[in-house]
Every structure is written in C-alpha cells, then in structure tokens.
Design an enzyme around this catalytic site. Structure first.
Site, short mmCIF file in Angstrom:
data_model
loop_
_atom_site.label_atom_id
_atom_site.label_comp_id
_atom_site.label_asym_id
_atom_site.label_seq_id
_atom_site.Cartn_x
_atom_site.Cartn_y
_atom_site.Cartn_z
N LYS A 168 0.88 -1.30 -0.08
CA LYS A 168 0.09 -0.05 -0.22
C LYS A 168 0.89 1.35 0.19
CE LYS A 168 -2.14 -1.13 3.82
NZ LYS A 168 -1.61 -2.58 4.37
N ARG B 186 -9.39 0.87 8.93
CA ARG B 186 -9.04 -0.87 9.08
C ARG B 186 -10.10 -1.38 10.14
NH1 ARG B 186 -3.08 0.03 8.37
NH2 ARG B 186 -1.94 -1.45 8.59
N ARG C 298 11.87 -6.21 5.12
CA ARG C 298 11.83 -4.76 5.36
C ARG C 298 12.38 -4.53 6.91
NH1 ARG C 298 6.30 -1.54 5.06
NH2 ARG C 298 5.93 -2.82 6.99
N ARG D 108 11.83 -0.92 12.00
CA ARG D 108 10.22 -0.92 12.38
C ARG D 108 10.31 -2.24 13.64
NH1 ARG D 108 5.90 0.23 8.21
NH2 ARG D 108 4.57 -1.07 9.59
N ARG E 113 -0.43 -9.59 13.41
CA ARG E 113 -0.94 -8.70 12.36
C ARG E 113 -1.83 -9.28 11.24
NH1 ARG E 113 4.41 -5.49 10.52
NH2 ARG E 113 2.86 -4.29 9.37
P1 B4P Z 1 4.75 -1.53 1.92
O1 B4P Z 1 4.37 -0.89 0.97
O2 B4P Z 1 5.45 -0.98 2.94
O3 B4P Z 1 3.32 -2.20 2.84
P2 B4P Z 1 2.10 -1.72 3.45
O4 B4P Z 1 1.00 -2.43 3.05
O5 B4P Z 1 1.88 -0.24 3.21
O6 B4P Z 1 2.47 -1.82 5.28
P3 B4P Z 1 1.83 -1.95 6.55
O7 B4P Z 1 0.49 -2.35 6.50
O8 B4P Z 1 2.82 -2.80 7.35
O9 B4P Z 1 1.88 -0.62 7.20
P4 B4P Z 1 0.95 0.62 7.98
O10 B4P Z 1 2.20 1.68 8.21
O11 B4P Z 1 -0.30 0.76 7.48
O12 B4P Z 1 5.46 -2.70 1.54
C1 B4P Z 1 6.03 -3.62 2.37
C2 B4P Z 1 7.33 -4.22 2.18
O13 B4P Z 1 7.22 -4.82 0.76
C3 B4P Z 1 8.37 -3.02 1.71
O14 B4P Z 1 9.52 -3.42 2.01
C4 B4P Z 1 8.24 -2.94 0.18
O15 B4P Z 1 9.50 -2.45 -0.54
C5 B4P Z 1 7.91 -4.22 -0.23
N1 B4P Z 1 7.32 -4.47 -1.71
C6 B4P Z 1 6.39 -3.64 -2.03
N2 B4P Z 1 5.67 -3.94 -3.11
C7 B4P Z 1 6.23 -4.99 -3.57
C8 B4P Z 1 6.36 -5.80 -4.95
N3 B4P Z 1 5.76 -5.64 -5.76
N4 B4P Z 1 7.25 -6.83 -4.70
C9 B4P Z 1 8.25 -7.05 -3.89
N5 B4P Z 1 8.50 -6.41 -2.70
C10 B4P Z 1 7.43 -5.27 -2.48
O16 B4P Z 1 0.75 0.03 9.39
C11 B4P Z 1 1.45 -0.39 10.40
C12 B4P Z 1 0.94 -0.40 11.91
O17 B4P Z 1 0.18 0.74 12.25
C13 B4P Z 1 -0.27 -1.39 12.18
O18 B4P Z 1 -0.13 -2.56 12.07
C14 B4P Z 1 -1.22 -0.71 13.07
O19 B4P Z 1 -0.70 -1.10 14.29
C15 B4P Z 1 -0.92 0.72 12.99
N6 B4P Z 1 -1.99 1.27 12.24
C16 B4P Z 1 -1.95 2.08 11.03
N7 B4P Z 1 -3.00 2.34 10.39
C17 B4P Z 1 -4.07 2.04 11.39
C18 B4P Z 1 -5.44 2.18 11.66
N8 B4P Z 1 -6.18 2.80 10.58
N9 B4P Z 1 -6.09 1.84 13.02
C19 B4P Z 1 -5.25 1.27 13.66
N10 B4P Z 1 -4.06 1.19 13.67
C20 B4P Z 1 -3.43 1.54 12.60
#
Ligand code: B4P
Length: 202
Positions: free
Chosen positions: A14, A89, A128, A134, A146
C-alpha cells in the site's frame, strides 16, 4: 474530487504504490501508519500510547486514528482528492470516514485491494525489518498477529465497499511497475465514469 482507498493486508504494498499514485493523480496521501510513526518519533502522548499497540501488532484504538484523519481532512480543505492508505482498518473507522466525507459533501469513489499471498507477505515484512528499524516487522510472531488482526477486523471492511459497488481486487504480486499500471488502469476507468456522469449532469 476523487477519493481512493488503497486496501490490503500488512506488507501488500500500500505504502509503495501510494507514493506513485499520489504523484501521478495529484492526491493528498493520508497514511495512518506514517502519521502514527511520526507521532512516535516525536514522542508525543499520542505516539507513546500508539507504540504500545503497534509493537504487539495490534490496531491503535479507533478514536485515535479517526481523530488524526479528521485533523488531516481539515488541514487540506483545498485538496483535489485523497488517497487513504491503511485506513479504514475496522468497520467503525469505515463508518466514521463516510460521515466525515459526507460533511465535506464528498465520498469514497474507489477501493482498490492488493491481493498477495501470506507467504509472500511474511517474506516482504521480514526483509523490510532488516533495514526499516520498525519493531513490528522484525518478529515473525508479531507479523502473524498482524495478519490475524487483519482477517478478523480489517477484511470485513471490504464487504462495506463491495455492497456499494466500489471495491476491486488487483493482483499485488509481480513488479512494482506492473502493479502500478494495473492500479492506474482501474483509477482511469473510475475517473472516466466520473467525468461522464458530470457531463450528463451539466
Ligand atoms: P509496504 O508498501 O510498505 O506495505 P504496507 O502495505 O504499506 O504496510 P503496513 O500495512 O505494514 O503498514 P502500515 O504503516 O499501514 O510494503 C511492504 C514491503 O514490501 C516493503 O519493504 C516494500 O519494499 C515491499 N514491496 C512492496 N511492493 C512489492 C512488490 N511488488 N514486490 C516485492 N516487494 C514489494 O501499518 C503499521 C501499523 O500501524 C499497523 O499494524 C497498526 O498497528 C498501525 N495502524 C496503521 N493504520 C491504522 C488504523 N487505521 N487503525 C489502527 N491502527 C493502525
């Protein structure tokens, strides 16, 4: 206005895809994960509270994240649209977002969900975790927690948007470029439909 939700499990890409889409479509990027991490870095009371939940792979309480989103919407009143990344979420967050957007005389126009297998997600997050600093990415049991939180609390949010015919799943494995292109194709279709509806209305 054009408002998009990028949906999907932790590590589905995302954040990676949001960076590209906000630039291409001129949207304001609202990532609750990034907002929470900057509160943690600044050691604010909100950040200190949030860290306790995030370190365990749990969701931060609804009222905290809904308040953050409300503040950001107010800060960007002139935006031509928003990309919500990692929000909503929970079902409560989705209902609150509907209400906040309605007050601003707008709505969510599209929800795009990145579809990635759990095996690939664990691999990405552990990778990552080697460099991101993190705490929620370095421990496999926290990562598994998670996923179970995602299944129980976040996945049902998809039903809310399916019922409104706004939900579309996009394959999230493959090159970042190919996935961006697939997301853009879908966004362009929704924007075209929006233009046609506006023209018919005028
Ligand atoms: P990202 O792009 O970083 O993944 P994400 O889906 O954004 O991550 P996440 O769900 O962990 O984060 P969030 O900050 O929302 O990609 C992950 C990895 O994959 C990276 O290293 C990237 O380089 C790699 N990658 C990406 N695309 C790729 C591809 N095509 N091929 C190979 N590799 C690839 O959430 C973090 C925490 O914050 C949650 O657990 C929760 O505790 C809290 N939180 C956030 N929002 C919340 C909400 N609305 N309500 C309650 N808690 C919340």
């Amino acid at each position: 206005m054009f408002n998009l939700i990028l949906f999907g499990p932790p590590g589905s890409g995302k954040g990676t895809q949001s960076d590209r889409l906000v630039e291409k479509y001129g949207l304001v990027h609202l990532s609750t994960g990034n907002l929470l991490r900057s509160e943690i870095a600044e050691k604010t009371p909100l950040g200190i509270e949030a860290k306790n939940f995030m370190d365990k792979g749990q969701l931060v309480p609804d009222e905290v994240v809904i308040g953050m989103i409300d503040n950001c919407l107010e800060l960007h009143r002139e935006a031509k649209g928003f990309l919500f990344d990692g929000f909503p979420r929970t079902a409560n967050q989705a209902k609150a977002l509907d209400r906040l957007l309605e007050l601003k005389k707008t709505a969510i126009h599209s929800v795009l969900a990145l579809d990635v297998s759990e095996e690939e997600l664990v691999k990405r997050l552990l990778e990552r975790g080697k460099t991101s600093g993190r705490s929620d990415d370095t421990n496999e049991s926290v990562i598994r927690n998670r996923f179970s939180v995602y299944q129980n609390e976040t996945a049902p949010v998809a039903e809310h948007y399916k019922a409104l015919h706004k939900f579309k799943a996009i394959p999230g494995e493959g090159s970042v470029e190919d996935i961006s292109n697939a997301l853009s194709t879908q966004i362009d279709k929704v924007l075209e439909r929006q233009r046609e509806e506006q023209e018919a209305f005028d």
